[in-house]
Structure formats: C-alpha cells, structure tokens
Design a protein around this motif. Structure first.
Motif, PDB file in Angstrom:
ATOM      1  N   VAL A  29       0.836  -1.197   0.000  1.00 30.10           N
ATOM      2  CA  VAL A  29       0.000   0.000   0.000  1.00 30.10           C
ATOM      3  C   VAL A  29       0.873   1.250   0.000  1.00 30.10           C
ATOM      4  O   VAL A  29       0.571   2.234  -0.686  1.00 30.10           O
ATOM      5  CB  VAL A  29      -0.947  -0.014   1.214  1.00 30.10           C
ATOM      6  N   SER A  30       2.004   1.210   0.719  1.00 34.87           N
ATOM      7  CA  SER A  30       2.881   2.388   0.733  1.00 34.87           C
ATOM      8  C   SER A  30       3.455   2.657  -0.648  1.00 34.87           C
ATOM      9  O   SER A  30       3.606   3.816  -1.042  1.00 34.87           O
ATOM     10  CB  SER A  30       4.022   2.192   1.722  1.00 34.87           C
ATOM     11  N   CYS A  31       3.797   1.580  -1.385  1.00 36.54           N
ATOM     12  CA  CYS A  31       4.302   1.773  -2.754  1.00 36.54           C
ATOM     13  C   CYS A  31       3.227   2.412  -3.628  1.00 36.54           C
ATOM     14  O   CYS A  31       3.500   3.334  -4.395  1.00 36.54           O
ATOM     15  CB  CYS A  31       4.694   0.440  -3.384  1.00 36.54           C
ATOM     16  N   LEU A  32       1.995   1.907  -3.500  1.00 32.30           N
ATOM     17  CA  LEU A  32       0.895   2.464  -4.283  1.00 32.30           C
ATOM     18  C   LEU A  32       0.713   3.939  -3.945  1.00 32.30           C
ATOM     19  O   LEU A  32       0.519   4.770  -4.830  1.00 32.30           O
ATOM     20  CB  LEU A  32      -0.387   1.682  -3.990  1.00 32.30           C
ATOM     21  N   TYR A  33       0.801   4.278  -2.653  1.00 31.02           N
ATOM     22  CA  TYR A  33       0.601   5.666  -2.242  1.00 31.02           C
ATOM     23  C   TYR A  33       1.707   6.558  -2.773  1.00 31.02           C
ATOM     24  O   TYR A  33       1.465   7.721  -3.093  1.00 31.02           O
ATOM     25  CB  TYR A  33       0.529   5.771  -0.718  1.00 31.02           C
ATOM     26  N   LEU A  34       2.946   6.043  -2.844  1.00 25.46           N
ATOM     27  CA  LEU A  34       4.023   6.863  -3.388  1.00 25.46           C
ATOM     28  C   LEU A  34       3.649   7.289  -4.801  1.00 25.46           C
ATOM     29  O   LEU A  34       3.796   8.443  -5.184  1.00 25.46           O
ATOM     30  CB  LEU A  34       5.342   6.102  -3.409  1.00 25.46           C
ATOM     31  N   LEU A  35       3.117   6.328  -5.562  1.00 24.24           N
ATOM     32  CA  LEU A  35       2.716   6.650  -6.931  1.00 24.24           C
ATOM     33  C   LEU A  35       1.515   7.583  -6.938  1.00 24.24           C
ATOM     34  O   LEU A  35       1.543   8.648  -7.556  1.00 24.24           O
ATOM     35  CB  LEU A  35       2.383   5.357  -7.680  1.00 24.24           C
TER      36      LEU A  35
END
Lengths: 301, 253
Positions: free
Chosen positions: A169-175
C-alpha cells in the motif's frame, strides 16, 4: 471510530498472544487500537483528496514513467518476497519519501493508511481463527463441541500478510500521491494499452469532476429541504439523486460530444505533455531502492 | 420444549452476537475490494489472465459500437464516471457506518455484461489510485469478481426474471441484490484460494471469509438492491430518450 480501535486491539491481541506476557501485550493492543482509532477519521470532505494531494506534491516534477514503473517494480518485489522484511522496510521508506519528499501532510498520509484498515482487520480475523477438534492453538474458545483456536502458524502467516500489504500500500501511495491521473494515463498510453481504453480513461477522469460537481449541488439542495431526515427518506433521496445524476450526465454527454465534434474531434484526444527528464538523482534513488528491496527479500532465504 | 441452553451454546451465541455487532458497525469502506499486496503474486497473475478474454470481448464490442456511432464512446465514458462517482459517495446505512454502492448490478442491467467489463477495469484502476480502494496487484482479482462475475450473474438473473415475467421492480431488486451477494461470495472464494486454512483447507477458509464479511455485506446488498430499483424507475420516468440511446428501452419501446 471506536469500532476500528476495538478491532485493531482485538487483532493485535490475537497476533501477540502467547508470544508476549499478557500485561505488555494488553497495553500494546490498547495503544495500537487508540492510535488507529484516532487516526482513522474517515473524512469524506473532498471525495478525491488523493487527487488534490497528488497535484500539490513536491515530487510532481519527477519523470512519471520512472515513478510509475519504479513503484510497480517495488510493489512486485514486496508481493513476491517470502518474508516480512521488505514489506516493513518499504512501508517505512515509502512513507518517509512521500511525507518528507512529497510534502504530503503527515496526518493526511496516516489517515489514508488507515483507509484499508477495515478490510485488513476483518480478514485478519478470518486468517487467525480456525475451527478444529482439539484445542491446538495458543488461544482457544470452545464452540459446537469443537474448538475455535489461534495457532502459532496462523499468527505468523497473518503477520506476514499484514506486513506485505502495508509495504504494498505504501508503494501504491508513493505513486498515487505524487502523480496526477493524467500523467499516469499518458504512461499507460506509451505502454501500448489499447487506444480505445486510453481514450475512455481520459474522458472518464474528466467526467468524474463534472459529476461530482453536479452531485454536490443536488445533495446540498436536497439536504436544505430535509431530504435526509430518517433512513427511509435518505434512501429515497439518494436513489432519486443518483437517477437524476445519470439522466443529467447523459444529457451532458450529448452536449460534450457536440462541442468536441465542432472542434474536429475524430476519435483521438492528445494532450500537450510537459517534458520531465529523468534526473540522475532520481534514477539513482530508484535504483538504490530497488537493490535494497531485492537484497532484503533475498535475506529471507 | 424449552430445554435449557448448555453453557457452550450460550457462550457461542454470545460471541457470535458481539462479533456480528462489531463487524456490522465496522467502517465498511467498500470492505470487499481486495487490498493492495494482499494476494500472493501467483494468484494476481492467474486472475489477471482469467480476465483477459472478457476484456478483449468487451473492447471488440465497444469498438464496433463506436465505429457505428461515435457518440456512444462519450456515453460510455459518462457511465464509467457515474459508476466511479456513486462508488465513492456515502449511502445511507442503518448502523451509521460508512458504506458505498458498488454499482455492479445497475451497470450490468443498463449496459450489458461485456461492456461493463472494460468500464469496470478502468473504474477499478481509478478506485485503486484515486480512492485507495483495491490495488494494482489485486486489479485482476477485483476485476474478475466485480466487473465480470458479478455483472454477468446480475444480468443473467435480470434476463431470466424478464423471461419468467416477474414484476419489474422485483427483478431489478433481485438482480442488483443477488449480484452484489454473488460478488461477495466470489471474493471470499478468491481469498480462500489464496489462503486456505491449515486444518480444513479451501472450504473451511471459504466459510471463514464468508462469515466475517457477511455482517457488512448482507445489509449493503439489500440497500444496493433498493437503491437500484429507485434509480432505474427514476430514470424510466424522466430520461426515456437517453435510455433508448444506450439500448436499454428497445424492447419496451
């Protein structure tokens, strides 16, 4: 959000049972519950708060292709790894990158992280508890002549799933917190997603705002006339507003089409894209992150 | 008749009641989108591949429609935006929790199942990026349950009801409500396939996932059914020409 707090406390207590002395575990669970309960204020202010944050992000100048494929690669590494380590590291690093690098307010970021909490917590209950003939777990409740129990293996698996999901989820949020939708669609177009789908995406993205605007007007009008007084009336009002929204959106679509046709629309919309070259710093940061995550996921074997 | 309950039975009913009260009031922010990073990589790929033929069929269908009538593309885009918007808005709920419509049944009844598959995957991608509902790795699994299996089921049910000449309102309600429930069952099965339980395997796990999500999903399905009826009846009363544009009213005339 008392419920989120109780659920969080319940899940963390089940997770740590038998691994920690009950006293500290109880304190930890209650603490976590309170933390998430306070953070998880489910705000519906702007329906699209992520979009607004993305437009304002300081990472907006970074090349979108790099951000898109970089986050996706990190996401894949996180999902593919067999240990919780990459997930935890990514959750931390991506959080710092988004909040410090992208200047997303910390409170906004944390309350966004609490969004998937409902799914994560409820399904964690299903992963933790299982029904068997004997009290085999560390925590057992008699039921139906059998036992509902939490086994150490289930605890380990649930913890792994939660860590991986957090990292992903953190990777998705970075994007999503650094890249406006229009740029993501442009990346997809370059990746040869069918032209028709890309066209649909551009139009849908544009129309979302038109519809949200229309809806807000109708909602306010209904509310000022006591349209949401009681459950029955609320359902009725909501239904009629949605029906009217769909009807008006179709009428609006007709007008949009006429306007586009009169401006030489021939089945393709192209936008001017601002060029954002890949800076060496950004490329190096992305490569570093990838190598670090890859290394961490290898550590598990 | 009125035998006294044993201690275990009482405890069981107590636990279940408390648990269901908790879960029913849980912040069910569309709790049935499988979240980012939740499925193992293999499963993500499998569900993605399963979706491909449906998406291809949908794209070919849309392309043909658009070639004949270019305005159809705009209508489809509006419909996609509409599905996204209603899925991002709060609907009234009994427990005061926060729930959203899925729009699965409504879209399937209005547009037919194949066009919905293409619109659905776009809407799900937007939901993942703009609303943090669902995710990119779980896009395939979510597309299968919400944009393919659910709509096809709802549409088939609606057609069946029409053949059997069931009352229109009842058939719309059934299609939307049971379509929603079907989606929730498919998602539970997907989760169970990803995480079978150690003791009972796939089926035990499926029962568990069905169980924990039931308190949030059952009321939601009923409200969704009622709302869909209100919406379609409303549309029929004041948007006949538009409905004819998307081919919904052909047979009614």
């Amino acid at each position: 959000m008392i419920i989120t707090a109780i659920l969080t406390a319940l899940v963390s207590a089940c997770l740590g049972w038998g691994r920690m002395p009950p006293g500290p575990l109880g304190l930890l669970s209650v603490g976590l519950g309170l933390l998430l309960g306070l953070l998880g204020r489910h705000e519906h202010g702007g329906a699209l708060s992520i979009d607004a944050l993305a437009q304002r992000s300081s990472l907006g100048g970074v090349n979108a292709v790099l951000k898109f494929w970089g986050s996706l690669a990190l996401l894949l590494l996180c999902v593919l790894s067999a240990s919780a380590l990459p997930g935890l590291a990514l959750a931390l690093l991506m959080g710092v990158l988004t909040v410090r690098g992208g200047r997303v307010p910390l409170h906004d970021y944390l309350s966004l992280l609490a969004l998937p909490a409902a799914f994560l917590l409820i399904s964690a209950l299903a992963l933790l508890w299982s029904w068997g003939d004997s009290p085999a777990g560390v925590l057992n409740i008699p039921l139906f002549g059998g036992w509902l129990s939490v086994s150490p293996a289930a605890q380990a698996r649930t913890a792994l799933v939660i860590c991986k999901a957090l990292g992903a989820v953190s990777c998705l949020y970075l994007l999503s917190l650094s890249t406006p939708m229009a740029e993501i669609i442009a990346v997809l177009r370059r990746a040869h997603v069918p032209a028709l789908a890309v066209e649909l995406m551009y139009l849908i993205y544009r129309y979302i705002f038109i519809l949200l605007d229309m809806h807000r007007t109708m909602h306010d009008a209904a509310q000022s006339r006591l349209g949401y007084d009681g459950f029955r009336l609320s359902v009725r009002t909501t239904g009629s507003i949605y029906a009217n929204l769909l009807a008006r959106s179709f009428k609006r679509a007709g007008a949009c089409f006429d306007a586009m046709e009169s401006r030489c629309y021939d089945g393709e919309i192209r936008f001017l894209e601002r060029e954002k070259p890949v800076l060496p710093v950004h490329a190096a940061a992305a490569a570093g992150l990838l190598i670090l995550t890859f290394g961490l996921s290898l550590l598990a074997f | 008749m009125a035998k006294k309950w044993t201690k275990n039975e009482r405890r069981f009913v107590g636990v279940i009641t408390v648990l269901s009260l908790f879960l029913a009031a849980a912040p069910a922010a569309s709790a049935m989108h499988i979240m980012e990073g939740y499925l193992p990589a293999g499963q993500c790929a499998v569900w993605g591949v399963v979706c491909l033929p449906f998406l291809a069929a949908g794209l070919v269908g849309i392309r043909r429609t658009v070639k004949n009538q270019r305005k159809a593309l705009i209508l489809l885009a509006m419909s996609g935006a509409f599905i996204f918007v209603i899925s991002s808005l709060k609907i009234p709920s009994v427990t005061g929790s926060c729930s959203h419509m899925t729009g699965t049944g409504l879209a399937a009844i209005l547009f037919g199942p194949f066009q919905v598959s293409v619109l659905g995957i776009i809407v799900l991608l937007f939901q993942a990026i703009l609303l943090a509902h669902g995710g990119i790795t779980s896009l395939g699994a979510n597309t299968f349950s919400m944009a393919i299996a659910g709509p096809i089921f709802a549409w088939a049910l609606y057609m069946l009801c029409k053949k059997l000449k069931v009352n229109r309102k009842v058939s719309i309600f059934l299609a939307a409500c049971l379509g929603d429930l079907f989606t929730y069952c498919v998602t539970s099965l997907q989760l169970a396939a990803a995480y079978p339980s150690e003791a009972g395997g796939f089926f035990a796990s499926a029962v568990k996932f069905l169980g924990v999500f039931a308190p949030t999903q059952l009321p939601l399905a009923i409200i969704e059914g009622i709302l869909t009826v209100v919406i379609i009846i409303g549309m029929e009363t004041y948007a006949k020409p538009e409905l004819r544009d998307i081919g919904f009213l052909e047979e009614v005339g």
